[in-house]
Each structure stands twice: as structure tokens, then as C-alpha cells.
Write a protein that holds these residues in place. Structure first.
Motif, PDB file in Angstrom:
ATOM      1  N   ALA A   9       0.827  -1.216   0.000  1.00 22.81           N
ATOM      2  CA  ALA A   9       0.000   0.000   0.000  1.00 22.81           C
ATOM      3  C   ALA A   9       0.858   1.261   0.000  1.00 22.81           C
ATOM      4  CB  ALA A   9      -0.944  -0.004   1.197  1.00 22.81           C
ATOM      5  N   THR A  10       1.985   1.229   0.672  1.00 17.11           N
ATOM      6  CA  THR A  10       2.898   2.375   0.691  1.00 17.11           C
ATOM      7  C   THR A  10       3.463   2.623  -0.703  1.00 17.11           C
ATOM      8  OG1 THR A  10       3.456   1.977   3.006  1.00 17.11           O
ATOM      9  CG2 THR A  10       5.037   3.259   1.711  1.00 17.11           C
ATOM     10  N   LEU A  11       3.907   1.563  -1.357  1.00 18.05           N
ATOM     11  CA  LEU A  11       4.453   1.698  -2.712  1.00 18.05           C
ATOM     12  C   LEU A  11       3.384   2.181  -3.687  1.00 18.05           C
ATOM     13  CD1 LEU A  11       6.512  -1.596  -2.625  1.00 18.05           C
ATOM     14  CD2 LEU A  11       7.487   0.709  -2.756  1.00 18.05           C
ATOM     15  N   TRP A  12       2.175   1.621  -3.571  1.00 15.25           N
ATOM     16  CA  TRP A  12       1.080   1.989  -4.468  1.00 15.25           C
ATOM     17  C   TRP A  12       0.659   3.449  -4.240  1.00 15.25           C
ATOM     18  CZ3 TRP A  12      -0.911   0.931  -8.845  1.00 15.25           C
ATOM     19  CH2 TRP A  12      -2.185   1.389  -9.193  1.00 15.25           C
ATOM     20  N   TRP A  42      10.149  -3.664  -6.344  1.00 12.66           N
ATOM     21  CA  TRP A  42       9.410  -2.464  -6.720  1.00 12.66           C
ATOM     22  C   TRP A  42       9.995  -1.254  -5.989  1.00 12.66           C
ATOM     23  CZ3 TRP A  42       3.407  -2.193  -5.619  1.00 12.66           C
ATOM     24  CH2 TRP A  42       2.869  -0.993  -6.110  1.00 12.66           C
ATOM     25  N   GLY A  43      10.229  -1.418  -4.698  1.00  9.36           N
ATOM     26  CA  GLY A  43      10.802  -0.323  -3.919  1.00  9.36           C
ATOM     27  C   GLY A  43      12.162   0.107  -4.443  1.00  9.36           C
ATOM     28  N   ALA A  44      12.998  -0.862  -4.773  1.00 10.50           N
ATOM     29  CA  ALA A  44      14.329  -0.541  -5.297  1.00 10.50           C
ATOM     30  C   ALA A  44      14.232   0.197  -6.625  1.00 10.50           C
ATOM     31  CB  ALA A  44      15.157  -1.816  -5.448  1.00 10.50           C
ATOM     32  N   SER A  45      13.370  -0.283  -7.518  1.00  6.55           N
ATOM     33  CA  SER A  45      13.260   0.354  -8.834  1.00  6.55           C
ATOM     34  C   SER A  45      12.617   1.737  -8.753  1.00  6.55           C
ATOM     35  CB  SER A  45      12.498  -0.543  -9.810  1.00  6.55           C
ATOM     36  OG  SER A  45      11.141  -0.649  -9.424  1.00  6.55           O
TER      37      SER A  45
END
Length: 188
Positions: free
Chosen positions: A99-102, A156-159
Motif C-alpha cells: 500500500a505504501t508503494l502503491w 518495486w521499492g528498489a526500482s
């Protein structure tokens, strides 16, 4: 045979990765979100979707839970304390990491200061996860659905330029991404 609807470099990768781990064959329609094809399988236009024997399933985590239950692998048996613990980890990952990434991806340009807050929250969540991590995989000595979810979110977070992982989680992510099924899903 399964049909997976959705482009690989999205949450669709989670479903394809699990199908590869299970050794199941599938076709892929690399539809983009909100495309005519995506809307055909999900009125919200979201991907992924999975077609199985005429049934259309949506949401990457729901699809992974279904596949793991159906094939009896990568999950604890339903109705056991171990499954409740696994579900708790899955739900925590969805609430605190996915949810944080989204939220960041969807709203960072519209809400001043949001990106910094999401980066801080992600870093806090990764520290919590690192502190909880005690075995080879999140739930013990065997890979489960939460491992695919966590590894996908970490990538996802890294990219997306989120704060780097600590050494423990970096090692975990490297091991997860070294799996042949991960590479097969990327190449499908």
C-alpha cells in the motif's frame, strides 16, 4: 491450462512467478491496466486476472492464495495456526509495504511531501520485517506466498528509488531473485 491477463512488469509477475514455482503451464495476455482486454476481465481495469476453467479471478494476492490452496504448495493448510500466521504476514505486507508503494506511485506528484513520508514509512516497515526475519524464508524453512509478495515489493521499492534494504533483506532478495522460477516468469 491457466491464462494470465496482465503485463509482466506489474503485480502480474507475482502470479506468474508462483505458477512457475508450481510448474504449471499458462498462457499470458500482456494487457496493460485499463486496456480493453483488462476491462474485459476486471470491470475496474486492473491487472492481473487469472482465467481458470472459465472462472475469472482478480487481485494478485487473492490469485496466489487460490493457486497455493488449489495445488497444496507454498502455503500452510487452511484452518491451522500456521495458516493464520501466514495470513497475518500477507496482510501486513499488503497494508504496510504494498500500500505504501502503491500510494506513492499513484499520488506522489499530487500531494506535496507525500513521497518523503512514503519513503520513511517503507524504511520503517523494512526494519520491522528485518527484525521479524528469523529463517531462510519469512514463514520458516519453506517458501510461501508471502515470500513472493515481499520480494516483489522489495524489487518495486528498489526500482522506484525507495531507501535501500539492510544486509539481511538484501541477501534475502538476492536469493529470491536467483530462483529459476523468478527468471522464467520474467522471460515468459
Amino acid at each position: 491450462m491457466y491464462t494470465v491477463i496482465g503485463a509482466t512488469r506489474t503485480r502480474t509477475l507475482r502470479v506468474m512467478w508462483l505458477l512457475e514455482e508450481l510448474g504449471e503451464t499458462y498462457d499470458q495476455d500482456p494487457a496493460a491496466p485499463n486496456s480493453d482486454t483488462a476491462l474485459k476481465y476486471n470491470v475496474l481495469g486492473k491487472i492481473p486476472a487469472l482465467v481458470d476453467d472459465g472462472h475469472i479471478l482478480t487481485d494478485s494476492v487473492a490469485i496466489m492464495a487460490y493457486l497455493a490452496d488449489k495445488h497444496g504448495r507454498f502455503t500452510a493448510p487452511a484452518g491451522t495456526p500456521q495458516r493464520a500466521q501466514q495470513d497475518a504476514m500477507t496482510l501486513w505486507l499488503i497494508d504496510e509495504v504494498d500500500a505504501t508503494l502503491w500510494t506513492n506511485a499513484r499520488h506522489k506528484d499530487a500531494v506535496p511531501g507525500l513521497e518523503a513520508r512514503m519513503h520513511d514509512h517503507y524504511a520503517e516497515s523494512m526494519q520491522i520485517l528485518s527484525n521479524r526475519f528469523q529463517s531462510e524464508f519469512l514463514m520458516g524453512d519453506e517458501m510461501t506466498v508471502p515470500d513472493i509478495l515481499a520480494a516483489h515489493c522489495m524489487g518495486w521499492g528498489a526500482s522506484a528509488g525507495f531507501p535501500p534494504l539492510d544486509d539481511k533483506l538484501q541477501d534475502y532478495l538476492k536469493r529470491m531473485r536467483a530462483r529459476p522460477a523468478f527468471h522464467a516468469a520474467l522471460k515468459h
